[in-house]
Design a protein around this motif. Structure first.
Motif, mmCIF file in Angstrom:
data_model
loop_
_atom_site.group_PDB
_atom_site.id
_atom_site.type_symbol
_atom_site.label_atom_id
_atom_site.label_comp_id
_atom_site.label_asym_id
_atom_site.label_seq_id
_atom_site.Cartn_x
_atom_site.Cartn_y
_atom_site.Cartn_z
ATOM 1 N N ILE A 94 34.158 181.705 62.434
ATOM 2 C CA ILE A 94 32.773 181.903 62.011
ATOM 3 C C ILE A 94 32.595 183.373 61.660
ATOM 4 O O ILE A 94 33.411 184.211 62.040
ATOM 5 N N GLY A 95 31.582 183.682 60.917
ATOM 6 C CA GLY A 95 31.358 185.063 60.504
ATOM 7 C C GLY A 95 30.743 185.922 61.595
ATOM 8 O O GLY A 95 30.648 185.526 62.764
ATOM 9 N N TRP A 96 30.309 187.098 61.208
ATOM 10 C CA TRP A 96 29.763 188.086 62.133
ATOM 11 C C TRP A 96 28.246 188.116 61.984
ATOM 12 O O TRP A 96 27.709 188.152 60.868
ATOM 13 N N SER A 97 27.538 188.113 63.106
ATOM 14 C CA SER A 97 26.076 188.065 63.085
ATOM 15 C C SER A 97 25.462 189.281 62.409
ATOM 16 O O SER A 97 24.333 189.216 61.912
ATOM 17 N N GLY A 98 26.194 190.380 62.379
ATOM 18 C CA GLY A 98 25.675 191.580 61.732
ATOM 19 C C GLY A 98 25.459 191.428 60.240
ATOM 20 O O GLY A 98 24.788 192.267 59.618
ATOM 21 N N ASP A 99 26.015 190.359 59.655
ATOM 22 C CA ASP A 99 25.816 190.110 58.223
ATOM 23 C C ASP A 99 24.564 189.293 57.944
ATOM 24 O O ASP A 99 24.311 188.914 56.795
ATOM 25 N N ASP A 100 23.756 189.032 58.981
ATOM 26 C CA ASP A 100 22.536 188.248 58.798
ATOM 27 C C ASP A 100 21.566 188.901 57.821
ATOM 28 O O ASP A 100 20.701 188.217 57.255
ATOM 29 N N ALA A 101 21.674 190.195 57.620
ATOM 30 C CA ALA A 101 20.748 190.894 56.723
ATOM 31 C C ALA A 101 20.804 190.342 55.302
ATOM 32 O O ALA A 101 19.843 190.484 54.540
ATOM 33 N N ASP A 102 21.926 189.708 54.946
ATOM 34 C CA ASP A 102 22.062 189.139 53.605
ATOM 35 C C ASP A 102 21.351 187.799 53.471
ATOM 36 O O ASP A 102 21.265 187.254 52.370
#
Length: 494
Positions: A94-102
């Motif tokens: 799964i990806g990284w939660s820090g990329d939620d800004a996108d």
């Protein structure tokens, strides 16, 4: 019963969407371009699609496109029920939660928590036992540890950082538990679910700004399906193509092919990405060959790919904890017996490309250009991984298992390294984008925050094309999560 739903594409997400809507009582028709082999228990599935020890290569669409240096590379995509979940290496991340800004808040890490749990349970994601780690993969974990990349088991944790893991897998008793098996088999007997295979969807019918049905071709004959709601799950290549053939996309491109413009959406076919990969390769030593064959004999199961290391490249410029996957595998080699491959894949490229129609013919391959390495930052990060991979290969016990170099890191100045990376890169089999979710203000946005296509009522997208940027992960699990989440959004809306 609610609206009549047509799900286009019985792939990784499409099976999840169709099953969840059918379970909720909706009338659902699932259309798949490839064959449907029915319930697994009937025994009609081809062996290569079930064999979780290696990648499957049959049932391919035959797509290709340019690499960074102009050579043609294949873009493997599965034309079969279950889609690429019936082809892939079965490693789940799964990806990284820090990329939620996108992403819109409706697609945040927190908002997707339930969908992640449902997807993992339905596809029977599990952690292999320590005794299941084959010799090459175990040596890789030890070599990573020697370089300070510690052993972790958190590939499905969106808050995690650098580490080397034995990957969770959707493998059950050696079988790749694809989404057709996981989602469709339990609901195939429902009277409100119809599965139509060997049917290529041409376009969506739209009248007065609303979806009315789907047109396709089956056995050489045109077919039509009425629908109140259409969910496009045809993938990062298929969904943009269907949208454009339906008159939804960049107006100039559509007019050039004589397609009447229904909605001018310049973002359709843009934002296309794939994760570029460089890889070093060696012949296996006799020590490794003996160990692999001994492992197979002892366990009856020799997976070629098992472990994934999340690594921060020396060239990374943002604040993310990692930007690379290093995901080694072994494969049979006719000359050397076994070949050892250690690749590094750039998870979050900044380069983007496009997909466009070659013609109005739904069977003609599209024009795919991922724009590999157009951005210098992507090149820099891959180049920076060459010394790291070389150092990794020197660590014991891995070094004793690697024989003659078959693809070695180049020597020379920086320009030589850049040229080598551009001329030798591969890809991670993870195309995304082409129908991205985004705000109204974004020219690239195709879908709104509930995955509805802008400007058309009753048209939804649920596949890898909705990613605004590639996730920091392999895409099989995130795309299954998309299917779960969009099904839930549809049920809430209707």
């Amino acid at each position: 019963m609610g609206p009549v739903v047509v799900v286009v594409g019985g792939g990784t997400a499409g099976c999840a969407v169709a099953a969840r809507l059918a379970e909720a009582g909706r009338a659902v028709t699932l259309i798949e371009a490839g064959p449907d082999y029915g319930p697994r228990e009937q025994g009609r599935w081809p062996a290569d699609l079930l064999d979780a020890t290696t990648l499957a290569t049959s049932h391919d669409w035959g797509y290709s496109g340019p690499a960074a240096d102009g050579r043609t590379v294949a873009f493997d995509r599965a034309r079969v029920i279950g889609g690429c979940s019936a082809h892939n290496g079965s490693t789940m991340s799964i990806g990284w939660s820090g990329d939620d800004a996108d992403l819109p808040v409706t697609w945040s890490t927190a908002a997707l928590a339930d969908a992640r749990q449902r997807a993992a349970e339905r596809t029977r994601v599990n952690a292999p036992a320590e005794s299941a780690i084959q010799p090459f993969q175990r040596a890789f974990l030890d070599a990573c540890d020697a370089l300070g990349v510690r052993r972790t088991d958190d590939l499905l944790d969106p808050e995690s950082g650098v580490g080397a893991s034995l990957s969770p897998v959707n493998v059950v008793d050696g079988i790749r538990w694809n989404t057709a098996i996981a989602y469709l088999d339990p609901v195939r007997d429902l009277p409100n679910l119809t599965i139509v295979d060997q049917c290529v969807v041409d376009r969506v019918e739209i009248r007065a700004g609303r979806v009315t049905g789907v047109l396709g071709v089956r056995d050489g004959m045109p077919v039509a399906f009425d629908a109140d709601l259409v969910v496009l799950c045809a993938g990062a290549y298929g969904t943009p193509m269907i949208l454009m053939r339906s008159g939804i996309g960049p107006a100039e491109h559509l007019r050039s092919l004589g397609i009447p413009v229904v909605v001018d959406l310049p973002g359709v076919g843009s934002t296309l990405q794939d994760q570029p990969v460089l890889r070093l390769e060696w012949a296996a030593t006799p020590v490794l060959i003996e160990a692999l064959e001994g492992f197979r004999e002892a366990t009856g199961f020799l997976p070629e790919e098992q472990c994934v290391a999340k690594v921060c490249s020396p060239g990374q410029t943002d604040a993310a904890p990692y930007d690379m996957h290093v995901f080694p595998w072994v494969e049979p080699d006719p000359v050397h017996g076994w070949r050892c491959v250690i690749p590094a894949g750039l998870l979050r490229p900044t380069s983007t490309g496009t997909i466009s129609l070659a013609s109005r013919d739904p069977e003609e391959a599209p024009l795919i250009d991922h724009g590999y390495l157009r951005d210098d930052d992507d090149v820099d990060r891959l180049v920076s991984m060459l010394p790291w991979l070389t150092d990794l290969a020197r660590q014991q016990p891995l070094a004793d298992l690697l024989g003659e170099p078959l693809v070695a890191a180049p020597t020379g100045d920086r320009e030589d390294l850049i040229e080598w990376v551009r001329g030798n890169h591969h890809h991670y089999w993870h195309p995304t984008g082409g129908a991205a979710i985004g705000p109204d203000s974004s020219i690239d946005a195709v879908c709104d925050n509930r995955a509805h296509v802008r400007g058309v009522e009753g048209l939804v997208v649920a596949d890898a094309s909705i990613f605004p940027r590639a996730p920091r992960a392999t895409t099989a699990f995130p795309v299954t999560v998309i299917g779960e989440h969009v099904a839930r959004l549809i049920l809430e809306d209707t």
